[in-house]
Design a protein around this motif. Structure first.
Motif: not given
Lengths: 330, 516
Positions: B375, B28, B339
């Motif tokens: 995300l 991320f 992520v």
């Protein structure tokens, strides 16, 4: 027909072009991946809400102050993230009206990992709430800070309020210029600091000991909110006086609720009229004798002092009027 | 450049490098706007499977046409030019290849067992047609993403090659996932590209499409002297020296380079070109396999699973579709888990039933759902996790309600203030909602040794709880937290709710997936 090996010269040229075309695709793909990678919303990646990112408080922190430089970016905390900074103490601030905290660290640029001063700027929303946390965090003891509208100096720290802001400065070295930095911060607040903290005056029941702010549920009563309480020393007795500042309607409502509560609890209340003032004297089996009265601007009362003894300072206080504010600490 | 084989090698190196880069960028802190699911979007099997289950083609999956349409004309180029697993298999096969010529001929001959991949494809497509998307189990792109994310990269991090994850990542059952990939890679030691030749359903799909290709490897029968050098170099068991099975050909171009008489070429047919073999498939077997799959689908659903009964531990990521739709879209690629900044997303084993194997679950003992993070939905290539805005997730205007993953419940027998008279308000402090879903009551008690103790005993207000799990994750009772989140009250379900809430009227009613 067309073949990669054994092809005619003309066909070989065509195949060669095809190879070049194929290879030319790769940089285009790479560029496309890179280009797409640069198009994004940074807000999706920092996990903070937009309000925190756009905080105007950040602008109050100068790049340099008293020979010290700000080390890195300021950090912002809101109600959801305050526990990350003051774990175990967040609820104290949140229940006192906390809106936002901005933290800046100052030190020598060449020693970026060793800050000399840490500045915590709490936006409490209202001057009264800022006053509440100032007195609630460490009482109103200690030498005067000489910064802002009220504050205290500590061995390696400084705490003060200015308008709705509560500022806490912590030094890691002796001799850090806390006061000068605090004054610079107050100056930077400019218009933001114009809203003066409310002054609190009380009748002179004795020698003031401490003042604190109780945001809600004063003495366990769910309708008794935003109370300033000051304790006094009178001989060997401790007196606790309280007052709530509000509109006439709010004060009237509080008086009604207080009387209704006392009636419900079957606690004797006597209504007295004395020299034009209306007071209520309470014979409380739990708290002892106490009294309260309502003016246009406030509801005020005291525990631990007989009405007779309290009458003179109380009368002087009412006569002096509510427009004249003195310092919270006398 | 070395002919088309040289170009193929450059392409292979480029796409393998791109795959590695996108894996690296999937963390991320490096994500930015990179299309980390690009290979999955290019994957025709992902697109076809998702289309069959959901009857829609989700945005980026249209990129699969860039592979599918050229395959109809050019053949199965994806397998050796673009597919990361195919390229890795090819490299390993080359490294492992220490056989004599005659052994290579035998090993590279086409074998009937290579039909298995077509049968697997039929099974997977029948499953998809009946609403159960299992293509991701065997799809090479999903498989390699999953294996790298959930097993190999965490292992590399632990071995000291850190930097792939911001925090040391752990994944539930990662060793099993890594073991599958390891077995696939080691199989190259026995048979060159065994996975690609025998098992890969994506290869089968592309092989099926390639049967109509105009451009293909052709053999000039006059020039061919049957030296079998082409067969020795063949990666796909396409029998270039004889039958020329172009549905099996990966277009590695090795045969052309190996041919000493220039009998082989890639292109249109010449007057002396040999005739290729059609797809080697037994229709009766196909029907049998399809029927078996038709029977198997309800069998997989006959077990206890969230599809039939709400399961407390099956807490899906924010934005997940209702369970049936979620399973119809999730390809188990592991991108969401890659992520996730807190490592809370974990691959399911059998918690979500057979259909839910390796789908993402929240395990709050490992992490928690970061309040302002969306995300997982942003990178999901199939919209099994819908892309949310932060405002939608937290219920900020113009949205009126936050997305709820479940509800937290106290275990008062383990809670420090409730059971042990020890002050603790960690759960209340960490609760990110405003107002907080966890509140407390201050009580004064006398302890066993006569001390007066003031405690703050916490409670959950269920209509405010979003089920993020931070309370469970931060609870100081570490092995089995004193506050735990279960899936009840999740926004995505209209049924998984507490009766009390249904009566009090804060049920959200119809679930709008926003996907049409």
């Amino acid at each position: 027909m067309a073949g990669i090996r054994g092809a005619t010269r003309q066909e070989s040229v065509g195949v060669g072009r095809a190879r070049v075309g194929l290879l030319a695709l790769l940089p285009l793909i790479a560029w496309g991946v890179y280009w797409e990678g640069q198009r994004y919303d940074p807000g999706l990646l920092d996990f903070k809400n937009a309000a925190a990112r756009l905080s105007p408080l950040v602008a109050l922190f100068p790049e340099r102050a008293e020979g010290l430089a700000r080390l890195g970016e300021t950090r912002r905390f809101d109600r959801e993230s305050l526990h990350e900074y003051v774990n175990g103490h967040a609820e104290f601030f949140i229940s006192a009206g906390f809106k936002e905290l901005v933290v800046g660290e100052y030190g020598l640029p060449q020693e970026a990992s060793r800050p000399k001063v840490v500045v915590d700027l709490y936006d409490m929303g209202k001057p009264l709430f800022a006053f509440g946390v100032l007195t609630g965090e460490g009482g109103d003891g200690g030498p005067e800070a000489g910064v802002g509208e009220m504050g205290f100096a500590e061995s390696r720290g400084l705490r003060f309020i200015s308008g709705p802001y509560y500022v806490k400065m912590t030094a890691f070295d002796e001799g850090a210029p806390l006061k000068a930095m605090g004054q610079a911060l107050v100056k930077a607040m400019g218009q933001a600091g114009v809203a003066k903290a409310q002054g609190f005056r009380f009748p002179e029941f004795g020698k003031p000991l401490a003042t604190r702010f109780i945001k809600e549920n004063y003495r366990g009563l769910d309708f008794f909110d935003q109370v300033v309480e000051r304790s006094f020393q009178r001989g060997d007795q401790t007196i606790q006086a309280f007052q709530v500042m509000g509109s006439e309607a709010r004060n009237l409502e509080l008086e009604s609720k207080l009387l209704a509560f006392l009636k419900g609890e079957e606690i004797p209340v006597e209504r007295l009229e004395k020299e034009g003032l209306v007071l209520f004297q309470v014979q409380d089996p739990y708290e002892g004798e106490w009294f309260f009265l309502r003016t246009q601007e406030q509801v005020i009362g005291a525990f631990g002092i007989p009405l007779d003894a309290a009458w003179t300072p109380l009368k002087e206080f009412v006569n002096r009027g509510q427009t004249q504010h003195d310092e919270p600490r006398s | 450049m070395g002919g088309l084989r040289g170009v193929r090698r450059i392409y292979a190196a480029f796409f393998l490098g791109l795959f590695g880069f996108l894996l690296w960028a999937g963390e991320f802190e490096r994500l930015k706007g990179f299309e980390v699911g690009l290979f999955l979007q290019l994957d025709p099997l992902t697109a076809l499977g998702g289309f069959l289950t959901s009857h829609t083609l989700y945005k980026g999956l249209a990129l699969a046409l860039l592979i599918l349409i050229p395959t109809l004309f050019l053949g199965r180029f994806f397998c050796s030019w673009i597919c990361p697993l195919g390229i890795v298999n090819q490299v390993l096969s080359h490294i492992f290849h220490r056989r004599r010529a005659v052994e290579s001929w035998e090993e590279n001959r086409y074998r009937p067992v290579y039909r298995v991949k077509y049968y697997l494809l039929v099974v997977l497509l029948v499953f998809a047609g009946l609403g159960s998307l299992q293509t991701g189990l065997l799809d090479p792109i999903a498989l390699i993403y999953r294996s790298f994310t959930l097993s190999l990269l965490p292992a590399v991090d632990r071995a000291g090659g850190g930097g792939w994850f911001a925090l040391p990542a752990v994944f539930h059952g990662g060793v099993l996932i890594g073991g599958v990939l390891l077995a696939i890679l080691l199989a190259n030691r026995l048979i060159t590209r065994f996975w690609c030749r025998a098992l890969c359903p994506l290869g089968a799909l592309l092989g099926w499409c390639a049967q109509w290709s105009l451009w293909r490897i052709r053999r000039d029968v006059d020039r061919c002297n049957q030296c079998k050098q082409c067969l020795r170099a063949c990666q796909g068991a396409a029998d270039p020296d004889g039958a020329l099975r172009h549905t099996e050909c990966h277009l590695c171009m090795n045969c052309i380079e190996a041919c000493g008489t220039q009998a082989l070429h890639y292109g249109l047919a010449g007057s002396r070109s040999s005739i290729g073999r059609p797809l080697d498939l037994n229709r009766r077997r196909v029907v049998e396999v399809a029927l078996a799959a038709v029977v198997a689908v309800p069998m997989t659903r006959s077990t206890l699973s969230p599809r039939s009964t709400p399961t407390p531990e099956v807490i899906r990521p924010p934005g997940s579709l209702p369970e049936a739709q979620f399973l119809a879209r999730c390809i188990k690629c592991g991108l969401c888990m890659r992520v996730c900044p807190t490592n809370v997303l974990q691959p399911a084993l059998l918690e979500a039933g057979f259909e839910g194997l390796w789908t993402p679950l929240l395990m709050n003992a490992v992490g928690y759902c970061e309040h302002h993070c969306v995300l997982c939905g942003q990178v999901c290539p199939t919209a099994a996790i819908r892309p949310l805005s932060v405002a939608e997730k937290v219920g900020a205007p113009p949205f009126t309600k936050p997305v709820r993953l479940g509800t937290a419940f106290f275990d008062r027998g383990r809670c420090l203030p409730w059971a042990m008279d020890v002050p603790c308000i960690v759960c209340e402090e960490t609760c990110p909602t405003s107002p907080k879903a966890i509140w407390y009551e201050t009580v004064a008690i006398t302890s066993r040794d006569g001390r007066k103790v003031t405690l703050k005993r916490p409670f959950v207000q269920p209509e405010l709880c979003i089920g993020c799990g931070i309370c469970e994750n931060k609870c100081p009772v570490t092995d089995l937290a004193a506050i735990r989140v279960s899936s009840v009250g999740e926004s995505r379900s209209g049924d998984n709710r507490m009766l009390l809430n249904q009566q009090s009227g804060w049920i959200e009613g119809t679930i709008d997936t926003g996907l049409g």
